[in-house]
Design a protein around this motif. Structure first.
Motif, PDB file in Angstrom:
ATOM      1  N   LEU A   1      13.288  29.733  -3.763  1.00  0.00           N
ATOM      2  CA  LEU A   1      13.656  30.214  -2.431  1.00  0.00           C
ATOM      3  C   LEU A   1      15.020  29.715  -1.960  1.00  0.00           C
ATOM      4  N   ALA A   2      15.921  29.488  -2.890  1.00  0.00           N
ATOM      5  CA  ALA A   2      17.304  29.211  -2.485  1.00  0.00           C
ATOM      6  C   ALA A   2      17.894  30.442  -1.813  1.00  0.00           C
ATOM      7  N   ASP A   3      17.450  31.633  -2.239  1.00  0.00           N
ATOM      8  CA  ASP A   3      17.794  32.902  -1.599  1.00  0.00           C
ATOM      9  C   ASP A   3      16.507  33.562  -1.130  1.00  0.00           C
ATOM     10  N   PRO A   4      16.600  34.470  -0.148  1.00  0.00           N
ATOM     11  CA  PRO A   4      15.382  35.067   0.414  1.00  0.00           C
ATOM     12  C   PRO A   4      14.566  35.850  -0.608  1.00  0.00           C
ATOM     13  N   ALA A   5      13.258  35.815  -0.454  1.00  0.00           N
ATOM     14  CA  ALA A   5      12.352  36.593  -1.297  1.00  0.00           C
ATOM     15  C   ALA A   5      11.060  36.833  -0.526  1.00  0.00           C
ATOM     16  N   SER A   6      10.392  37.921  -0.843  1.00  0.00           N
ATOM     17  CA  SER A   6       9.113  38.240  -0.205  1.00  0.00           C
ATOM     18  C   SER A   6       7.960  37.671  -1.016  1.00  0.00           C
TER      19      SER A   6
END
Length: 322
Positions: free
Chosen positions: A267-272
């Motif tokens: 989750l360093a970058d957005p994710a669902s």
């Protein structure tokens, strides 16, 4: 130099999509050929033994014959339709390609490539589309099916970032960092180093396709009657290919559990929730439960993006990972 001329309507109609078959064909060419085409040696060493049984198939020679140094036949990997594109979608589109266009492209590449008699036999056979699709399905299962969930997550994250930039600040922001040879200038996109003329999008918009195995190059769909598209290297691809997917450090796994540690690392970058579940091979419900704990602990946060709820690390989560 090739140039796409962009109008106001094109901004509204530009969209993103994924092309599993595009990445597959690039990977096939890297694994089957003497040169790695940007794919790290560790990936090639892992995948070449799996691909060995397919190397004797004349369809592989046919695929090589459909590609030159700077171009390839469009019908074998047509522009995708949606962000959720699957390899099944791609192979169905291949099988449904218009015969006159297929024959025109095959004749073009056979006239310009040094192809074997076996490749020519495949490409002139009445069942050429089915033979290509069967081979690509087999290659997918041995080369890319296992890794695709993680690679797809990387592409989907890139789309979240780029679409946000496009809607927030327009073309120049969205194209920034897309590729050094793509440049926004005077109401259009210059594709440096590509031959062609100015093509007016005329309100049809542009298709933007993040790709893993195009790195460090880019590709363009500019011919009629196909939708106009740019295939570009996904953000973070060099790190993923060279270092592999993130792994949970032992100290973090001991503190919060391996599954939650893996989720936090991702989750360093957005994710669902569903993206994480696919990438990690976990049940959606289990990922949702872990995210709930991480959210209540203040190490992740969430925000709605369209129909999706996206999670990412907070500064506290970053510090915990560090």
């Amino acid at each position: 130099m090739l140039r796409f001329v962009v109008g106001t309507e094109d901004l509204l109609r530009t969209r993103f999509a994924l092309s599993p078959v595009f990445d597959l064909i690039n990977l096939i060419r890297a694994v089957a050929g003497p040169h790695g085409r940007g794919v790290p040696a560790s990936w090639l060493a892992r995948l070449r033994p799996r691909f060995e049984p397919l190397k004797a198939d004349p369809v592989l020679d046919a695929i090589h014959a459909l590609h030159l140094d700077t171009s390839g036949a469009t019908f074998i990997c047509p522009p995708p339709q949606r962000i959720g594109q699957t390899i099944e979608d791609d192979l169905a589109a291949l099988r449904a390609a218009p015969p006159p266009l297929v024959r025109e492209e095959i004749d073009y590449y056979l006239a310009r490539s040094s192809s074997s008699a076996a490749a020519r036999e495949v490409l002139t056979a009445p069942d050429v589309l089915d033979r290509l699709a069967v081979f690509l399905a087999a290659a997918w299962s041995v080369l890319l099916a296992q890794d695709w969930p993680k690679l797809r997550l990387l592409c989907e994250r890139d789309v979240v970032h780029r679409s946000g930039e496009l809607s927030r600040a327009g073309w120049e922001a969205a194209l920034s960092g897309l590729h050094p040879k793509l440049r926004w200038q005077d109401g259009g996109i210059d594709l440096i180093g590509r031959r062609g003329h100015a093509t007016v999008l005329d309100g049809a918009g542009l298709l933007l396709v993040p790709s893993v195995f195009i790195w460090p190059e880019f590709a363009v769909f500019a011919d009629e009657p196909w939708p106009k598209a740019i295939v570009y290297p996904v953000r973070g691809v060099a790190t993923l290919l060279e270092q592999g997917p993130p792994e949970a450090p032992e100290h973090l796994a001991a503190l919060i559990g391996r599954s939650r540690a893996l989720i936090l690392m991702m989750l360093a970058d957005p994710a669902s929730t569903s993206q994480l579940a696919r990438a990690l091979g976990m049940a959606v419900g289990a990922v949702g439960d872990h995210l709930g704990v991480l959210l209540r602990s203040g190490v992740v946060e969430r925000a709605r993006a369209g129909r999706s709820v996206l999670y990412r690390r907070t500064p506290l989560g970053d510090a915990l990972v560090g």
